[in-house]
Design an enzyme around this catalytic site. Sequence first.
Site: not given
Lengths: 383, 383, 289, 289
Positions: C209, C247
């Site tokens: 990511e 996150h």
Amino acid sequence: MRLYEYQAKNIFREYQIPVPEGQIAETPEKAVEIAKSMSRPVAVKAQVLVGGRGKAGGIRFANIPEKVAEIASQLLGSKIKGVEVRKVLVEEKLEIERELYLGITVDRSARKYVAIASSRGGVDIEEVAEEHPEEIIKHYIDPLLGFHSFEAREMVKKMGLRGRDLILAADILNKLWKIVEDYDAELVEINPLVKTRDGKIIAADARLIIDDNALFRHSEFKEVLKSEKRELNERELKASERGLAYVELEGDIGIIGNGAGLVMATLDMVSLYGGKPANFLDVGGGADPERMEAALEIVLSNPRVKVVFINILGGITRCDWMAKGIIEAREKIKTRVPLVVRMVGTLEEEGKKILEEAGIDVLDSMEEAAKRAVEISKQLAGS
Amino acid sequence: MRLYEYQAKNIFREYQIPVPEGQIAETPEKAVEIAKSMSRPVAVKAQVLVGGRGKAGGIRFANIPEKVAEIASQLLGSKIKGVEVRKVLVEEKLEIERELYLGITVDRSARKYVAIASSRGGVDIEEVAEEHPEEIIKHYIDPLLGFHSFEAREMVKKMGLRGRDLILAADILNKLWKIVEDYDAELVEINPLVKTRDGKIIAADARLIIDDNALFRHSEFKEVLKSEKRELNERELKASERGLAYVELEGDIGIIGNGAGLVMATLDMVSLYGGKPANFLDVGGGADPERMEAALEIVLSNPRVKVVFINILGGITRCDWMAKGIIEAREKIKTRVPLVVRMVGTLEEEGKKILEEAGIDVLDSMEEAAKRAVEISKQLAGS
Amino acid sequence: MAILVNNKTKAIVQGITGTQGSFHTKLMLEYGTKIVAGVTPGKGGQEVHGVPVYDTVKEALSEHDANASIIFVPAPFAKDAVLEGINAGLELIVVITEHIPIKDTIQMVEVAKRNNVNIVGPNTPGVITPGECKLGIMPGHIFKRGPIGIISRSGTLTYEIASNLTKAGFGQSTCLGIGGDPIIGINFVEALEMFANDHETKAVVLIGEIGGDAEEKAAEYIRKEFNKPVTAFIAGKTAPPGKRMGHAGAIISGRTGTAQSKVKALKDAGVHVVDRPREISEKLKEILS
Amino acid sequence: MAILVNNKTKAIVQGITGTQGSFHTKLMLEYGTKIVAGVTPGKGGQEVHGVPVYDTVKEALSEHDANASIIFVPAPFAKDAVLEGINAGLELIVVITEHIPIKDTIQMVEVAKRNNVNIVGPNTPGVITPGECKLGIMPGHIFKRGPIGIISRSGTLTYEIASNLTKAGFGQSTCLGIGGDPIIGINFVEALEMFANDHETKAVVLIGEIGGDAEEKAAEYIRKEFNKPVTAFIAGKTAPPGKRMGHAGAIISGRTGTAQSKVKALKDAGVHVVDRPREISEKLKEILS
């Protein structure tokens, strides 16, 4: 949590890092008053949390208080890179002989803090790193031993400073490390660190980002957090209160999912099929019906949203609970915005049943669901 | 620097270590006032910096305020182990179920801090160490990693604590380490740490010694230092102001030398030949005439001193400077107290010449000089 | 074979008496994971789903044989729990806890390194070797044993892809969530090294990511040294720069850490990067046939 | 032979531009010690008694070959100076500075240990191998080369005894001041180990004082392993308990650390403990004849 320049400089003052004389103003009158009390040329600096403020006209100089009034009036309330200016910092204008760079941040690959120094300050440090890598001095900080004065001196020496300058700059670099340690900073940066014509070394700018995860041990930032929340819009505020990770974007397809990676991938799928996400919203792992309800309420209260794509992958998260939350939110809001739900995993069947009984279609594939959501948004945009 | 119990407990409060409710009193009236405001049985504790205060009658209990007045009147102004009581701490009397011991100090051989716990609190911990070594739990603290909560828990577990007691006591032990780190403590100790009948864990006593060498980074102790100086006698105060290491003893032979080891050996020689040293005074390395002059003035201002033995070994220290200091001090004070000088080393001849011209005999051997000083003191005592 | 965990793994659960710790202990036991003891300070003597609870890790290990730990303790106490595990001699510590301060993680990861202890996470769903051992919070039933190694920075996105793979007939040797935080224990490169030495693993799926340069570093390693086929999906292509996406790790700053940079680096290294999660199994069919 | 320093020792002086640093640099040079460079941050480019001054130790070592350092920097900066010396790869660091906080000393001594660096001090007069190298502040002329090793916690008392020995015809292999602080680098036992391996040293003189248990530990080591004759003097027999006698180290608390305890332990280990400093040379005459 990013601190404003003036907040960071207040912390610098605690550590006796020299900063320009100056004060914060929320009105042009106050700005003039500050300038008058200093009776010398000043810099008026917009307090916004975006990079490249200088180039965007957010830092301007004035030799007389009247000029300060003019600049402050122009800056206050204006937008810099889309962010409203609510405060300006009025500071003494420095007589610059040399601009340097000092900073400490986290290096993910090295899994360490890294101290960075450069004799090329006052410009984008990433540009320097690309174009003049030899001008970037890096030191990885030992996680157990910490950063020592002699290491700071070695770095500053490599920047080409000598004599008193070496002592002063090394001392400042040292104090930056103390700030990192004491305040759980992710980044602390002085760009530029200015050597003035009269031989002083002063932090002309100050950037400080505190690790959000460490705020539980820094009650001193409670007030800052509150003031930060005042700058959120209604939906962001609500999400923040409910502990939902919510980021608002420019599109018309509302997105809700569980897990940051999955939600990002959901946004990507929507974009891939030509749609425009209205937001990022992660309900997190193991969410309950109330959480889903709150998430849907937040997304639907965005007037741009034409369709909502809910992507649930049940692991710890129970599909039946998510379904309940969706139904309850829809009843409460009485919305006509169509919902596209993709739901697989733990208690999938129960969840699907609840949704289907309420007339909501559920798909199995996130790619298909994304395609469907985009189609609906286009139809509605066309209608 | 040793802190008084009440000062240590104030620091404990900062760290949320539970201490008994209480306040300090310098008069019986204030003591009664405190006791009245607490309206329950109290302990009245003499604030003196000597061990074994309890056995010496320095801790007494009262159920009614009238009794507090009586105890406080008796304690205030009295002497415990030779030290005058100027303050008493009036505290709630604890209902004791169990007494434990927690402390952190420096282990010289290990070259580390050592945390110590014992289930036998309320008694002399050195006695426990001798008689029940198995009841002493020690943990050497890693100088780079520090002391961790889990290590505190392991120690407290070994003391036999469980459940809530384990959590509370481990938390206190942890906080003691924070105090050691934050305040540069050489020793911090809770003896006894009390478990009360209603299940609380409270630091009934508190001992805290700060590393004198670290006081430069603890400006918070400036006031304490001042109050400590108020308790010195005139000579000790003057020595402390001049940075001379001076300890007053009971004898009649004044001692001055350069270097702690040499001065201690000088005292030993005097004792060996049957004399009694009046003091320990180290002028330190590389002293100048002014320092010697101040040293001699201090020693001679002690009315018990009948003879002064000056033992100088010139290394960095110049014998001629020491001689000059001696002559100047003698002229200034116009003393008739005889001086015995032993002087060898750097510029020995020059120093000897100065002294001999002033009619002062100089010897080469410290043993001979000690013998001479003792003889003179005995003659004068006999006369 | 597989990596990190197998049927010889014997684990303790630190923070076993909490809601999450207790819930997942049950699920791990049901999966067949050998959970031999739990630790919660002050709760020694209790039992959780039949697992005895101790006050300290040392005490637990004095009564039971264990080589691994899974940690559910709250963020403020997580570093201490990890250090306790390291100090007690464990070989593998899986840190489920999220929101641990970065300063704490830097320290615990360093101490682990110096003691040759493997840390998975923090902020990870854990690690699973299907049919042998699940040391994590992932739904066990979506995994099946087979030749594919999975390494991922994400949680649910991993389940998405693992579930696709299982349905498409591609079982997994080990599926490892390396964690979503900026600083983590085992990273992509180290996990790839482990899979390189695992004969059972025939191909690796890498789920990345935005944020940081872990994927770029992985690409460099793959280009130079890694000989098994790699397929990858990178999440966050459409994330705007400078915004945090859930996150702690998923933030792009400036020109570094973009999905574009990662995709390019991986493609240049010969990795099959797909645009849609479900294309991974399609790509694997091509590769492994 | 001798221990720690010899004519191959090449040293830098940290804090060379201060009063003490400059003064003793001159004396060390006059003694014949190879002082190759000095370090004082911010004073790089200067010279002190012909010795070039640098801003950092690394820089000094990039220009000069050196394996040792002597430190005169003020107490608040001493730990940093020691760590700089260790980091730059020096083998021996003599810390003259007194009044260093105990917390700092604990840390610097630990880092030195982990890097196999010998620390002498802090609060030491230093170390001298007569005729070869004086890395310290002791008056050089009182020493003469010979078979006696001296280990001492004291300064001037050591000069007293060394001077007596020299006058009595007993030269010294090396005279080592281990330092008067509670925490020090090389201690009695470690110094004895060095003398045990030094063929030149035929007997050792140990000069102790009240406080701590270093002499007791030395006695234990001597009893078990040390085969050369040892003579000792312990200062502070008449010091009252609980009073600091100048040195941070010279304090007696409770029943431990008394002169009586030390004398007994040493005598029990076969050490010749004398009552008067000058008796040491008399005792050596007996032993070595």
